[in-house]
Scaffold this active site. Structure first.
Site, PDB file in Angstrom:
ATOM      1  N   PRO A   1     -28.422  77.012 -79.466  1.00 19.34           N
ATOM      2  CA  PRO A   1     -29.616  77.687 -79.832  1.00 19.34           C
ATOM      3  C   PRO A   1     -30.257  79.191 -78.770  1.00 19.34           C
ATOM      4  CG  PRO A   1     -29.914  74.974 -79.006  1.00 19.34           C
ATOM      5  CD  PRO A   1     -28.012  76.015 -79.242  1.00 19.34           C
ATOM      6  N   ASN A   2     -31.031  79.898 -79.388  1.00 19.55           N
ATOM      7  CA  ASN A   2     -31.561  80.739 -78.397  1.00 19.55           C
ATOM      8  C   ASN A   2     -30.623  81.599 -77.819  1.00 19.55           C
ATOM      9  OD1 ASN A   2     -34.104  79.452 -78.895  1.00 19.55           O
ATOM     10  ND2 ASN A   2     -33.530  77.013 -77.987  1.00 19.55           N
TER      11      ASN A   2
ATOM     12  N   ARG B   1     -34.468  87.478 -74.123  1.00 19.06           N
ATOM     13  CA  ARG B   1     -34.318  86.442 -73.826  1.00 19.06           C
ATOM     14  C   ARG B   1     -34.689  86.381 -72.040  1.00 19.06           C
ATOM     15  NH1 ARG B   1     -31.063  81.460 -74.744  1.00 19.06           N
ATOM     16  NH2 ARG B   1     -33.162  79.129 -73.472  1.00 19.06           N
TER      17      ARG B   1
ATOM     18  N   TYR C   1     -30.722  85.626 -68.296  1.00 20.27           N
ATOM     19  CA  TYR C   1     -29.322  85.305 -68.778  1.00 20.27           C
ATOM     20  C   TYR C   1     -28.969  87.100 -69.287  1.00 20.27           C
ATOM     21  CZ  TYR C   1     -31.184  80.927 -69.756  1.00 20.27           C
ATOM     22  OH  TYR C   1     -31.201  79.928 -69.996  1.00 20.27           O
TER      23      TYR C   1
ATOM     24  N   ASN D   1     -20.467  77.690 -75.165  1.00 22.15           N
ATOM     25  CA  ASN D   1     -22.505  77.900 -74.478  1.00 22.15           C
ATOM     26  C   ASN D   1     -23.158  77.125 -75.626  1.00 22.15           C
ATOM     27  OD1 ASN D   1     -24.688  77.634 -73.699  1.00 22.15           O
ATOM     28  ND2 ASN D   1     -24.520  80.458 -73.241  1.00 22.15           N
TER      29      ASN D   1
ATOM     30  N   ALA E   1     -29.195  74.770 -74.346  1.00 26.59           N
ATOM     31  CA  ALA E   1     -29.517  73.753 -74.360  1.00 26.59           C
ATOM     32  C   ALA E   1     -29.101  72.280 -75.217  1.00 26.59           C
ATOM     33  CB  ALA E   1     -31.481  73.131 -75.207  1.00 26.59           C
TER      34      ALA E   1
ATOM     35  N   GLU F   1     -16.156  74.919 -70.700  1.00 26.44           N
ATOM     36  CA  GLU F   1     -17.984  75.007 -71.056  1.00 26.44           C
ATOM     37  C   GLU F   1     -18.631  76.566 -70.337  1.00 26.44           C
ATOM     38  OE1 GLU F   1     -19.586  71.725 -69.411  1.00 26.44           O
ATOM     39  OE2 GLU F   1     -20.960  72.571 -69.532  1.00 26.44           O
TER      40      GLU F   1
ATOM     41  N   HIS G   1     -21.979  79.435 -69.370  1.00 25.70           N
ATOM     42  CA  HIS G   1     -23.263  79.336 -69.026  1.00 25.70           C
ATOM     43  C   HIS G   1     -23.319  80.906 -68.964  1.00 25.70           C
ATOM     44  CE1 HIS G   1     -24.086  74.882 -70.452  1.00 25.70           C
ATOM     45  NE2 HIS G   1     -22.877  74.976 -69.188  1.00 25.70           N
TER      46      HIS G   1
ATOM     47  N   SER H   1     -26.302  81.601 -66.870  1.00 24.44           N
ATOM     48  CA  SER H   1     -26.736  81.083 -65.700  1.00 24.44           C
ATOM     49  C   SER H   1     -26.207  79.924 -64.728  1.00 24.44           C
ATOM     50  CB  SER H   1     -28.341  81.122 -65.762  1.00 24.44           C
ATOM     51  OG  SER H   1     -28.597  79.474 -66.848  1.00 24.44           O
TER      52      SER H   1
ATOM     53  N   ARG I   1     -31.459  75.867 -61.090  1.00 22.07           N
ATOM     54  CA  ARG I   1     -32.182  75.573 -62.366  1.00 22.07           C
ATOM     55  C   ARG I   1     -32.903  74.413 -62.190  1.00 22.07           C
ATOM     56  NH1 ARG I   1     -31.360  78.879 -67.566  1.00 22.07           N
ATOM     57  NH2 ARG I   1     -33.612  78.455 -67.691  1.00 22.07           N
TER      58      ARG I   1
HETATM   59  C1  DQA Z   1     -27.463  78.307 -70.711  1.00 25.93           C
HETATM   60  C2  DQA Z   1     -28.429  76.941 -69.982  1.00 25.93           C
HETATM   61  C3  DQA Z   1     -28.886  76.379 -70.666  1.00 25.93           C
HETATM   62  O1  DQA Z   1     -29.466  75.368 -69.747  1.00 25.93           O
HETATM   63  C4  DQA Z   1     -30.162  76.257 -71.682  1.00 25.93           C
HETATM   64  O2  DQA Z   1     -30.741  75.636 -72.012  1.00 25.93           O
HETATM   65  C5  DQA Z   1     -30.013  78.191 -72.500  1.00 25.93           C
HETATM   66  C6  DQA Z   1     -28.601  78.861 -72.002  1.00 25.93           C
HETATM   67  C7  DQA Z   1     -26.853  79.469 -69.958  1.00 25.93           C
HETATM   68  O3  DQA Z   1     -26.330  79.992 -70.522  1.00 25.93           O
HETATM   69  O4  DQA Z   1     -27.362  79.606 -68.825  1.00 25.93           O
HETATM   70  O5  DQA Z   1     -30.307  77.772 -73.301  1.00 25.93           O
HETATM   71  O6  DQA Z   1     -26.375  77.749 -71.388  1.00 25.93           O
END
Ligand code: DQA
Length: 149
Positions: free
Chosen positions: A11-12, A19, A24, A75, A78, A99, A101, A103, A108
């Site tokens: 998501p997102n 964003r 990011y 990825n 959330a 996996e 990410h 960030s 964080r």
């Molecule tokens: C994320 C890190 C997650 O905590 C966050 O909710 C995201 C992006 C990242 O790619 O850094 O949506 O997965």
């Protein structure tokens, strides 16, 4: 048979570019997909790049990857921090998962330090920005090669 890798985004991540770019980065998800396509071509693997804001879609795609004997670079965004469904899906499908990410989730908020996916992932990459996707692809291509030899 050409090795297949599903690249799944939660998501997102469709909002990348707009964003929180300070966290990011400036690339959009389409830019990342394009970079992955180029890297896949170089590595000689086939990719399926997808994004959804819905947990069930990600579960369905993990199952689909399992049925196709594909590997998964994910990825989970959330859902990383909440989804027992993703953990169960990876276990059930018996797929090799990396996996990723953008960030460094460990630098964080505390609620981002826990991942439900990491215990069933072969490897985890975080904090490398969009480059992490390419590193993940190279890793998955390498895992496949070493299991063939
Ligand atoms: C994320 C890190 C997650 O905590 C966050 O909710 C995201 C992006 C990242 O790619 O850094 O949506 O997965």
């Amino acid at each position: 048979m050409v090795q297949k890798i599903f690249i799944l985004n939660g998501p997102n991540l469709n909002m990348l570019g707009k964003r929180e770019p300070e966290i990011y980065g400036a690339l959009t998800l389409d830019d990342i997909a394009e970079n992955c396509r180029k890297e896949a071509q170089r590595l000689g693997v086939e990719i399926e790049f997808r994004q959804s804001n819905h947990e069930g879609d990600l579960v369905d795609w993990i199952q689909e990857a399992g049925q196709q004997n594909a590997q998964v670079l994910i990825n989970p965004a959330a859902y990383t921090h909440s989804s027992i469904a993703l953990l169960d899906a990876i276990r059930a499908a018996q797929v090799t998962v990396v996996e990723v990410h953008l960030s460094n989730i460990h630098a964080r908020e505390a609620f981002r330090h826990k991942s439900f996916v990491s215990p069933v992932a072969k490897a985890v990459l975080c904090g490398f920005g969009a480059e992490g996707y390419l590193m993940g692809l190279r890793a998955l291509a390498g895992f496949q090669k070493s299991s063939e030899s």
